[in-house]
Design a protein around this motif. Structure first.
Motif, PDB file in Angstrom:
ATOM      1  N   GLY A  67       0.794  -1.217   0.000  1.00 49.15           N
ATOM      2  CA  GLY A  67       0.000   0.000   0.000  1.00 49.15           C
ATOM      3  C   GLY A  67       0.829   1.271   0.000  1.00 49.15           C
ATOM      4  O   GLY A  67       0.293   2.357   0.204  1.00 49.15           O
ATOM      5  N   LEU A  68       2.132   1.146  -0.228  1.00 46.90           N
ATOM      6  CA  LEU A  68       3.025   2.309  -0.292  1.00 46.90           C
ATOM      7  C   LEU A  68       3.067   2.785  -1.744  1.00 46.90           C
ATOM      8  O   LEU A  68       4.044   2.600  -2.465  1.00 46.90           O
ATOM      9  CB  LEU A  68       4.421   1.924   0.216  1.00 46.90           C
ATOM     10  N   LEU A  69       1.968   3.403  -2.180  1.00 48.31           N
ATOM     11  CA  LEU A  69       1.761   3.648  -3.595  1.00 48.31           C
ATOM     12  C   LEU A  69       2.714   4.678  -4.193  1.00 48.31           C
ATOM     13  O   LEU A  69       3.174   4.514  -5.316  1.00 48.31           O
ATOM     14  CB  LEU A  69       0.306   4.032  -3.841  1.00 48.31           C
ATOM     15  N   GLU A  70       3.007   5.746  -3.471  1.00 54.44           N
ATOM     16  CA  GLU A  70       3.946   6.750  -4.000  1.00 54.44           C
ATOM     17  C   GLU A  70       5.341   6.145  -4.152  1.00 54.44           C
ATOM     18  O   GLU A  70       6.007   6.366  -5.155  1.00 54.44           O
ATOM     19  CB  GLU A  70       3.982   7.990  -3.102  1.00 54.44           C
ATOM     20  N   GLN A  71       5.761   5.389  -3.144  1.00 55.55           N
ATOM     21  CA  GLN A  71       7.065   4.727  -3.219  1.00 55.55           C
ATOM     22  C   GLN A  71       7.082   3.721  -4.370  1.00 55.55           C
ATOM     23  O   GLN A  71       8.058   3.617  -5.102  1.00 55.55           O
ATOM     24  CB  GLN A  71       7.382   4.023  -1.906  1.00 55.55           C
ATOM     25  N   SER A  72       5.979   3.021  -4.531  1.00 54.05           N
ATOM     26  CA  SER A  72       5.864   2.059  -5.616  1.00 54.05           C
ATOM     27  C   SER A  72       6.017   2.763  -6.960  1.00 54.05           C
ATOM     28  O   SER A  72       6.752   2.298  -7.834  1.00 54.05           O
ATOM     29  CB  SER A  72       4.511   1.351  -5.547  1.00 54.05           C
ATOM     30  N   LEU A  73       5.327   3.868  -7.115  1.00 51.86           N
ATOM     31  CA  LEU A  73       5.380   4.616  -8.373  1.00 51.86           C
ATOM     32  C   LEU A  73       6.810   5.059  -8.685  1.00 51.86           C
ATOM     33  O   LEU A  73       7.271   4.927  -9.823  1.00 51.86           O
ATOM     34  CB  LEU A  73       4.449   5.825  -8.313  1.00 51.86           C
ATOM     35  N   LEU A  74       7.521   5.555  -7.685  1.00 57.40           N
ATOM     36  CA  LEU A  74       8.905   5.993  -7.900  1.00 57.40           C
ATOM     37  C   LEU A  74       9.793   4.824  -8.330  1.00 57.40           C
ATOM     38  O   LEU A  74      10.604   4.954  -9.253  1.00 57.40           O
ATOM     39  CB  LEU A  74       9.461   6.641  -6.633  1.00 57.40           C
ATOM     40  N   SER A  75       9.624   3.684  -7.680  1.00 57.36           N
ATOM     41  CA  SER A  75      10.426   2.514  -8.032  1.00 57.36           C
ATOM     42  C   SER A  75      10.086   2.016  -9.429  1.00 57.36           C
ATOM     43  O   SER A  75      10.979   1.670 -10.215  1.00 57.36           O
ATOM     44  CB  SER A  75      10.210   1.384  -7.014  1.00 57.36           C
ATOM     45  N   MET A  76       8.797   1.974  -9.738  1.00 56.96           N
ATOM     46  CA  MET A  76       8.369   1.509 -11.068  1.00 56.96           C
ATOM     47  C   MET A  76       8.915   2.429 -12.167  1.00 56.96           C
ATOM     48  O   MET A  76       9.367   1.959 -13.215  1.00 56.96           O
ATOM     49  CB  MET A  76       6.845   1.464 -11.157  1.00 56.96           C
ATOM     50  N   ALA A  77       8.880   3.720 -11.913  1.00 54.58           N
ATOM     51  CA  ALA A  77       9.388   4.675 -12.902  1.00 54.58           C
ATOM     52  C   ALA A  77      10.892   4.506 -13.088  1.00 54.58           C
ATOM     53  O   ALA A  77      11.410   4.572 -14.212  1.00 54.58           O
ATOM     54  CB  ALA A  77       9.050   6.106 -12.480  1.00 54.58           C
ATOM     55  N   GLU A  78      11.606   4.257 -11.997  1.00 50.14           N
ATOM     56  CA  GLU A  78      13.060   4.041 -12.094  1.00 50.14           C
ATOM     57  C   GLU A  78      13.360   2.757 -12.869  1.00 50.14           C
ATOM     58  O   GLU A  78      14.241   2.745 -13.732  1.00 50.14           O
ATOM     59  CB  GLU A  78      13.681   3.974 -10.705  1.00 50.14           C
ATOM     60  N   ALA A  79      12.632   1.679 -12.563  1.00 49.40           N
ATOM     61  CA  ALA A  79      12.838   0.415 -13.276  1.00 49.40           C
ATOM     62  C   ALA A  79      12.548   0.599 -14.766  1.00 49.40           C
ATOM     63  O   ALA A  79      13.310   0.130 -15.620  1.00 49.40           O
ATOM     64  CB  ALA A  79      11.953  -0.683 -12.686  1.00 49.40           C
ATOM     65  N   TYR A  80      11.469   1.309 -15.081  1.00 45.06           N
ATOM     66  CA  TYR A  80      11.108   1.570 -16.476  1.00 45.06           C
ATOM     67  C   TYR A  80      12.237   2.316 -17.195  1.00 45.06           C
ATOM     68  O   TYR A  80      12.643   1.937 -18.296  1.00 45.06           O
ATOM     69  CB  TYR A  80       9.803   2.371 -16.545  1.00 45.06           C
ATOM     70  N   ALA A  81      12.736   3.363 -16.563  1.00 49.40           N
ATOM     71  CA  ALA A  81      13.806   4.163 -17.178  1.00 49.40           C
ATOM     72  C   ALA A  81      15.072   3.330 -17.402  1.00 49.40           C
ATOM     73  O   ALA A  81      15.725   3.446 -18.444  1.00 49.40           O
ATOM     74  CB  ALA A  81      14.116   5.379 -16.308  1.00 49.40           C
ATOM     75  N   LEU A  82      15.412   2.482 -16.435  1.00 48.17           N
ATOM     76  CA  LEU A  82      16.607   1.641 -16.581  1.00 48.17           C
ATOM     77  C   LEU A  82      16.434   0.634 -17.710  1.00 48.17           C
ATOM     78  O   LEU A  82      17.329   0.481 -18.560  1.00 48.17           O
ATOM     79  CB  LEU A  82      16.910   0.915 -15.264  1.00 48.17           C
ATOM     80  N   PHE A  83      15.303  -0.061 -17.738  1.00 52.41           N
ATOM     81  CA  PHE A  83      15.071  -1.038 -18.801  1.00 52.41           C
ATOM     82  C   PHE A  83      15.022  -0.350 -20.169  1.00 52.41           C
ATOM     83  O   PHE A  83      15.523  -0.882 -21.158  1.00 52.41           O
ATOM     84  CB  PHE A  83      13.779  -1.825 -18.563  1.00 52.41           C
TER      85      PHE A  83
END
Length: 132
Positions: free
Chosen positions: A87-103
């Motif tokens: 339920g840590l949605l903001e943290q999740s969004l930041l991590s997902m965006a970072e993973a997306y940018a790296l891939f």
């Protein structure tokens, strides 16, 4: 990893903990990073989420430190998925965006597809469907 895939999470945790200890004893940073990521997966399945978050963070930092951006992206993506489940949605969004940018930077299409799906899910959960 075979134990993990077969659903034997406690034995997988024990084996991964031993692999991590051996990697650290041999100063094998690449193996240590892989073991930390797998440890995070095991801990997640054992509902030890705070420890799993720490393992994923350490895995990402270790991968980053040795220049393994694909490993870093995988660990950051795992961190994002766990954050979403917690339920840590903001943290999740930041991590997902970072993973997306790296891939994306790596041109890793399978990783990019998974990261895009996870990023879209995080945006929807944050009631930002137009951005998804």
């Amino acid at each position: 990893e075979l134990l993990f895939r077969q659903g034997h999470h406690q034995p997988s945790f024990s084996a991964t903990t031993e692999a991590l200890r051996l990697a650290q004893a041999q100063a094998s940073r690449a193996t240590e990073a892989l073991a930390l990521n797998q440890l995070g997966n095991c801990l997640t399945r054992l509902n030890r989420n705070a420890e799993a978050m720490d393992a994923f963070r350490l895995a990402a930092e270790t991968h980053r430190g040795i220049g393994n951006r694909a490993g870093q992206a995988a660990a950051v993506g795992n961190l994002g998925v766990l954050a979403m489940r917690m339920g840590l949605l903001e943290q999740s969004l930041l991590s997902m965006a970072e993973a997306y940018a790296l891939f994306d930077a790596l041109g890793n299409v399978p990783g990019l597809c998974i990261a895009a799906n996870n990023l879209g899910t995080a945006l929807i959960w944050l009631d930002r469907s137009a951005e998804a």
